[in-house]
Design an enzyme around this catalytic site. Sequence first.
Site, short mmCIF file in Angstrom:
data_model
loop_
_atom_site.label_atom_id
_atom_site.label_comp_id
_atom_site.label_asym_id
_atom_site.label_seq_id
_atom_site.Cartn_x
_atom_site.Cartn_y
_atom_site.Cartn_z
N SER A 165 53.95 -31.68 31.08
CA SER A 165 53.26 -32.95 31.30
C SER A 165 51.75 -32.70 31.39
O SER A 165 51.18 -32.09 30.47
CB SER A 165 53.81 -33.62 32.56
OG SER A 165 53.38 -34.96 32.66
N ARG A 234 52.65 -45.34 42.15
CA ARG A 234 53.76 -44.39 42.00
C ARG A 234 54.98 -45.08 41.39
O ARG A 234 55.68 -44.49 40.56
CB ARG A 234 54.11 -43.79 43.35
CG ARG A 234 55.24 -42.78 43.30
CD ARG A 234 54.89 -41.61 42.39
NE ARG A 234 55.81 -40.51 42.57
CZ ARG A 234 55.70 -39.33 41.96
NH1 ARG A 234 54.69 -39.11 41.15
NH2 ARG A 234 56.57 -38.38 42.19
N ASP A 335 62.54 -38.45 26.59
CA ASP A 335 61.23 -38.74 27.16
C ASP A 335 60.67 -40.04 26.57
O ASP A 335 60.54 -40.16 25.35
CB ASP A 335 60.27 -37.59 26.88
CG ASP A 335 59.03 -37.59 27.76
OD1 ASP A 335 58.66 -38.66 28.27
OD2 ASP A 335 58.45 -36.50 27.94
N HIS A 365 61.36 -38.12 30.96
CA HIS A 365 60.21 -37.20 31.04
C HIS A 365 60.39 -36.14 32.12
O HIS A 365 60.07 -34.97 31.91
CB HIS A 365 58.94 -38.01 31.32
CG HIS A 365 57.71 -37.18 31.43
ND1 HIS A 365 57.19 -36.47 30.38
CD2 HIS A 365 56.88 -36.94 32.50
CE1 HIS A 365 56.10 -35.83 30.77
NE2 HIS A 365 55.89 -36.09 32.06
N ASP A 366 60.93 -36.53 33.27
CA ASP A 366 61.10 -35.57 34.37
C ASP A 366 62.09 -34.46 34.07
O ASP A 366 62.27 -33.55 34.89
CB ASP A 366 61.54 -36.31 35.65
CG ASP A 366 60.37 -36.80 36.47
OD1 ASP A 366 59.22 -36.50 36.12
OD2 ASP A 366 60.60 -37.48 37.49
#
Length: 386
Positions: A165, A234, A335, A365-366
């Site tokens: 990332s 967040r 992702d 993505h994580d």
Amino acid sequence: MLSPETDAGTAKPAAAWSTSVGLGGGVLRSIHIGELPLEAGGALPSVTMAFECWGTLNEAGDNAVLIQHALTGSTHVSRGDSEEDGWWEGLVGPGEVIDTDKFFVVCANMLGGCYGTTGPSSVAADGRPYGSRFPFVTIRDSVEAEARLADRLGISSWYAVIGGSMGGARALEWAASHPDRVRRCAVVASCAASTAEQIAFAQAQVLAIRQDPNFAGGDYYDGAPPTLGLGLARRIAHITYRSEEEMGGRFGRDAQDGATISHGRLEAPGDSRYKVESYLDHQAHKLVGRFDANSYIAITEALMSHDVARGRGTLEEALAETAGVEFVVAAVNSDRLYFPAQSEELAAALPGQVPVARIDSPIGHDGFLTEVAAVGGLLKESFFRD
């Protein structure tokens, strides 16, 4: 003994940087690197770089591995001598893929951060936090600060620079800015330049913080912090970090705490939230408790500006000098923040034939964080063969 803050003029010999010296591995340390000119103009007059390290640097100073953290990540990659697991636990350590019996591993907090490196919450020369006075910094600025840190540590070149990332952006910038100091580079779930969509998601997060009534233009350190804005930022970010498949399979339309859905609304004696709402609230609460809102803005804006080709011509021209660097480019197949196509674009622009490895994960993505075994297998096959 190594002190928590080592003066820039008194760097230790390479062999002295070891888990057997001073504070031990996996514990925060810091070094002053002096004044740092900035890419956009001006300078930070006095910069401290915070980092953690594991293993022993050899006499040649060439067995070092730099791991770059993601946006709100910290320097704590691995447990080491601390009691807290790291964010890539199982990847770094004695006998692990990145074996600290062989390699000296470093993870530095990004410039503008809030885990020890100079950032908006740091105290300026006048004794007050920088706050709104903290300048705009870029990914390239942080890499230059990290290069100063490497100099202080006696690291002549990195065996490998690895990041996912935002960490991948920093790893790529290292190879482009200092190809003579990077022998291997892994860019995971990242890209050559932030896209319009990525900038748009980031802008919404930045505005969420700036529009919090407690933000006070960035000078909130004597009062209540902008926790509502940071929490909303967040939530926005985390939606992009996880895939629809993972969200749907994990939460669906289920309600929290046994509530029932009737005529499109929740009916419950107490908590009347969908499970996915509760999940996002939890993620927001966790971040608000550990991160500074100004640092979130500073680092997010640095990532918004990420473009490895800036001032260097075309992407191919910008990467031409990396011909001597061995690359790994990897994408998470699910992702939806950094699309695999962006990894393909980067790989195609690199000198030689660089394939794009795929990390198979439903997470999104994580996946670069959660699929530690897959990332480790890829790195072992490419850079850390026995």
